[in-house]
Design a protein around this motif. Structure first.
Motif, mmCIF file in Angstrom:
data_model
loop_
_atom_site.group_PDB
_atom_site.id
_atom_site.type_symbol
_atom_site.label_atom_id
_atom_site.label_comp_id
_atom_site.label_asym_id
_atom_site.label_seq_id
_atom_site.Cartn_x
_atom_site.Cartn_y
_atom_site.Cartn_z
ATOM 1 N N UNK A 51 37.215 35.107 -34.885
ATOM 2 C CA UNK A 51 36.612 36.424 -34.698
ATOM 3 C C UNK A 51 36.163 36.507 -33.238
ATOM 4 N N UNK A 52 36.770 37.425 -32.485
ATOM 5 C CA UNK A 52 36.464 37.577 -31.061
ATOM 6 C C UNK A 52 36.256 39.056 -30.770
ATOM 7 N N UNK A 53 35.116 39.363 -30.166
ATOM 8 C CA UNK A 53 34.820 40.716 -29.712
ATOM 9 C C UNK A 53 34.792 40.709 -28.182
ATOM 10 N N UNK A 54 35.415 41.731 -27.602
ATOM 11 C CA UNK A 54 35.459 41.816 -26.141
ATOM 12 C C UNK A 54 35.202 43.248 -25.710
ATOM 13 N N UNK A 87 47.943 35.380 -39.488
ATOM 14 C CA UNK A 87 47.782 36.835 -39.534
ATOM 15 C C UNK A 87 46.716 37.222 -38.515
ATOM 16 N N UNK A 88 47.078 38.107 -37.573
ATOM 17 C CA UNK A 88 46.184 38.517 -36.491
ATOM 18 C C UNK A 88 46.082 40.029 -36.478
ATOM 19 N N UNK A 89 44.856 40.507 -36.442
ATOM 20 C CA UNK A 89 44.594 41.932 -36.263
ATOM 21 C C UNK A 89 44.023 42.139 -34.867
ATOM 22 N N UNK A 90 44.707 42.940 -34.049
ATOM 23 C CA UNK A 90 44.307 43.191 -32.665
ATOM 24 C C UNK A 90 44.066 44.688 -32.501
ATOM 25 N N UNK A 122 39.587 41.017 -32.153
ATOM 26 C CA UNK A 122 40.704 40.193 -32.608
ATOM 27 C C UNK A 122 40.220 39.367 -33.793
ATOM 28 N N UNK A 123 40.880 39.527 -34.939
ATOM 29 C CA UNK A 123 40.589 38.768 -36.152
ATOM 30 C C UNK A 123 41.812 37.921 -36.471
ATOM 31 N N UNK A 124 41.608 36.627 -36.708
ATOM 32 C CA UNK A 124 42.728 35.702 -36.907
ATOM 33 C C UNK A 124 42.539 34.923 -38.197
ATOM 34 N N UNK A 125 43.605 34.867 -38.975
ATOM 35 C CA UNK A 125 43.648 34.028 -40.182
ATOM 36 C C UNK A 125 44.612 32.872 -39.932
#
Length: 735
Positions: A699-702, A261-264, A732-735
């Motif tokens: 967890x990635x912030x750009x 599950x990815x939230x972009x 971007x949050x990834x499970x």
């Protein structure tokens, strides 16, 4: 001095360094700390005089602490007999009448000669012999034990001071140290924790050899840990054992299920030239051609990846794989001008939209293994991702097709044979629209990879692609906002068919410290009719790009070069402007770059863009998603430099500066009906910041920002009133 006396004297010093006598710990307690003499038949004592050995034992024994004896004793070593009175010589010299004897059990006493007084006129030889005999006796005699007082001739008796000698601790067999240097042994290590501390299981004794064996069925290795509660499962924890992350079979012995599950999320303030609506304007000062280009864009994608596969994939591909990836999208745009978002100006200056696209839906079947190193052949059917090269210069998309792929020679060789029929895209989200009819656009690929060629650490690829488009007779196609997408509203605005073949070479890897990515494509084929002429055109176009970099500790510096041919005459029978099939370049800053991120419209020249969103080529398409390839374009030349700075393992800072030129402006001059458009587009300057908390990709912030400093060619097209910019905030949050 007698020869034997000299020999005993030398041996008395040399014996201290012999093994077994130089160290109390090496000799053993039975030789030094007891009264028992050392056995003379041991190897280290063979060849030595037994009298000398006894003397050394007595001498060493004298260093051991004992109870002092306070009774005065004469100059003798025997303490169990009364002392004899000395005899005075005629000259008054003092001498003992008896001999100094060693009382040792099992050994005869030593008789001393020449110790009595001699009269006047005695032989000088006898006196010398007596003196040497006395020295020999002293050398063989051990010192008195502690507490024994020695009487000096003519003087008082004084107790002999001795220093107690404590034996060092014994050494291990494999321990070595310097003589006289004692090092304490290392501290004992902590015992390992009991692996069964959670379950309370104890050690099971092995069965007796003569006991018949008993076999008890147990679950497989995945379910065994669950049944024993060794590692508890939590569906919300992707880092530990989890049924939803493929850590144990869902059914059968080797059927696994994996959920991703990815939230972009994207926030994007931006500015680029936009036209003023011809039907209506918002104010009295907006009668010019160029309007207010400030905009705000928000986009949210929720990506759900569902994978069901069979087989143990530790060392080999899965036997079967079924993948489904729906994407749920919401987007919102706010502009300052009418008729930018909808063809009808009454629909306003903002737009919100949502869409559900299907980006992956395929079945992967493992056909066979062709070696013991798990080289394989597999086939895949359905909507699947595919990239024609390392950086996405020619084609990178998720499309419907069939792909045969595999490897040989321990994965040194890899191949792909693929066919795709393109899906329509949603206008505002860019996702696949499976509810629409398929496009009459077919793509065939054949490529071959070779690792470690021409040098170790560098991978080479040759590729051949064929694009067959038959959308010329499909009529007009409008997107859902009402704008014409096919054919492009430039030139004759007629539908086109084309057959284009691409032959290319791509390489990625390193030569020593130099990292290098390179691509080159030659496109040739037929187009009917042309964009500006009603006749068939020969397509002849070329593309090349390279990016080299070198690492200096935490800094990577790079340089970029791109060349795409442009069409010098739009009215001849050759189309010489290079265009890709569906590009998505990871090059020269990628989507942090202004020219790659934003679609700059060609105002006053038709409803097309100079470059498309997430594209670098000046292709003059309506859009990359819905439009056709166009080989009548001005081309592009790019020179760029940049650098990546790993400030911390969690934080990376990147800079890029790209100089952009039109390769040939003849097509632009025809479309704008404007002479002498300069080729200088300007400087594309960008910077980006990437932050990964806890060094993870979950967890990635750009954050990135870019500006386009207009050159003379850009000013000729759009003026210099505004400075185009782009700001991108991405989470971007990834499970």
């Amino acid at each position: 001095m007698k020869p034997m006396t000299l020999l005993h004297f030398c041996l008395s010093f040399g014996l201290l360094a012999l093994p077994g006598l130089g160290s109390a710990a090496e000799a053993g307690d039975r030789h030094v700390w007891n009264d028992t003499p050392p056995p003379a038949d041991e190897p280290q004592y063979q060849g030595l005089d037994k009298r000398f050995l006894f003397a050394q034992v007595k001498r060493r024994r004298s260093d051991t602490p004992q109870e002092p004896d306070v009774s005065p004793e004469p100059d003798t070593l025997s303490t169990d007999q009364p002392a004899e009175s000395p005899t005075v010589t005629p000259e008054g010299a003092q001498s003992t009448t008896g001999s100094e004897e060693r009382t040792v059990e099992g050994e005869p006493p030593t008789v001393q000669e020449g110790t009595t007084a001699t009269p006047d006129g005695a032989s000088e030889t006898a006196a010398q012999s007596a003196s040497e005999t006395s020295l020999e006796t002293q050398a063989l005699s051990p010192p008195p034990p502690p507490g024994i007082k020695r009487q000096r001739p003519g003087g008082e008796t004084h107790p002999i001071r001795t220093r107690p000698m404590t034996p060092p601790p014994p050494l291990a067999e494999d321990e070595r140290r310097r003589p006289g240097l004692y090092e304490p042994p290392p501290e004992p290590t902590r015992p390992l924790p009991d692996p069964n501390r959670r379950t309370g299981l104890g050690q099971t004794e092995p069965p007796a050899p003569d006991e018949p064996g008993e076999f008890i069925p147990v679950p497989d290795r995945w379910r065994l840990s669950k049944d024993l509660n060794i590692s508890p499962e939590n569906w919300l924890d992707p880092y530990n054992r989890n049924l939803l992350k493929g850590d144990r079979p869902v059914f059968g012995r080797d059927w696994f299920f994996n959920v991703t599950l990815i939230s972009d999320t994207v926030l994007e303030p931006r500015n680029f030239p936009v036209p003023v609506a011809p039907q209506v304007s918002q104010g009295s000062g907006n009668l010019d051609v160029i309007g207010d280009g400030n905009q705000f864009f928000f986009n949210q994608n929720l990506i759900l990846g569902l994978v069901l596969y069979k087989g143990d994939t530790v060392f080999r591909p899965p036997d079967y794989e079924f993948r489904l990836t729906p994407v749920f999208n919401y987007n919102y745009v706010k502009t300052e001008e009418l008729r930018l978002l909808y063809i009808d100006p009454q629909d306003g200056e903002d737009r919100s939209d949502s869409f559900v696209g299907l980006q992956e839906a395929f079945a992967d079947i493992h056909l066979r293994n062709v070696s013991d190193r798990y080289d394989f052949d597999s086939v895949r059917f359905g909507i699947q991702p595919f990239s024609s090269d390392f950086r996405g210069f020619l084609f990178q998309d998720n499309q419907l097709g069939v792909r045969l792929f595999g490897s040989r020679d321990n994965n040194l060789w890899q191949y792909n044979l693929a066919w795709f029929r393109r899906l329509e895209k949603d206008t505002n989200s860019g996702l696949n629209d499976v509810t629409a009819s398929l496009r009459d656009d077919d793509i065939f690929f054949a490529n071959l990879y070779r690792q470690d060629f021409p040098s170790r650490g560098f991978t080479s690829q040759i590729t051949a692609a064929y694009n067959r488009n038959r959308e010329g007779d499909d009529g007009l196609y409008f997107d859902k906002n009402g704008f014409l997408a096919r054919p492009a509203p430039i030139g004759m605005e007629r539908g086109r068919d084309y057959d284009v073949t691409y032959l290319g070479y791509n390489g990625d890897g390193h030569f020593g410290r130099l990292n290098l990515t390179a691509s080159a494509y030659y496109a040739f084929g037929k187009e009917s009719p042309g964009v500006f002429v009603d006749k068939d055109l020969d397509i002849r176009a070329f593309f090349a790009a390279a990016e080299g970099s070198m690492d200096f500790d935490w800094i990577r510096l790079r340089g970029s070069l791109l060349y795409a041919t442009g069409d010098s005459d739009p009215y001849d029978d050759r189309a010489e402007g290079y265009d890709a099939i569906f590009e998505n370049p990871l090059f020269a800053g990628a989507d942090a770059s202004y020219w790659i991120r934003q679609a700059v419209p060609l105002i006053g020249g038709g409803g097309v863009s100079l470059s498309t969103r997430n594209g670098i080529l000046n292709s003059l398409r309506t859009s990359k998603d819905l439009g056709q390839s166009n080989f009548t374009n001005p081309g592009l030349i790019l020179f760029g430099v940049g650098g990546d700075f790993d400030v911390t393992p969690e934080l990376r800072l990147s800079f890029n500066a790209n100089k952009l030129y039109f390769n040939d402006t003849a097509v632009l001059e025809v479309l704008r009906n404007q002479a002498s458009i300069d080729s200088d587009i300007g400087w594309d300057l960008s910077a980006s910041l990437i932050y990964r908390p806890n060094f993870i990709q979950n967890v990635v912030f750009r954050l990135s920002g870019a500006v386009l400093v207009p050159g003379d060619g850009f000013v000729d097209l759009y003026g210099d009133d505004d400075t185009p910019y782009s700001i991108l905030a991405n989470m971007v949050l990834t499970y």
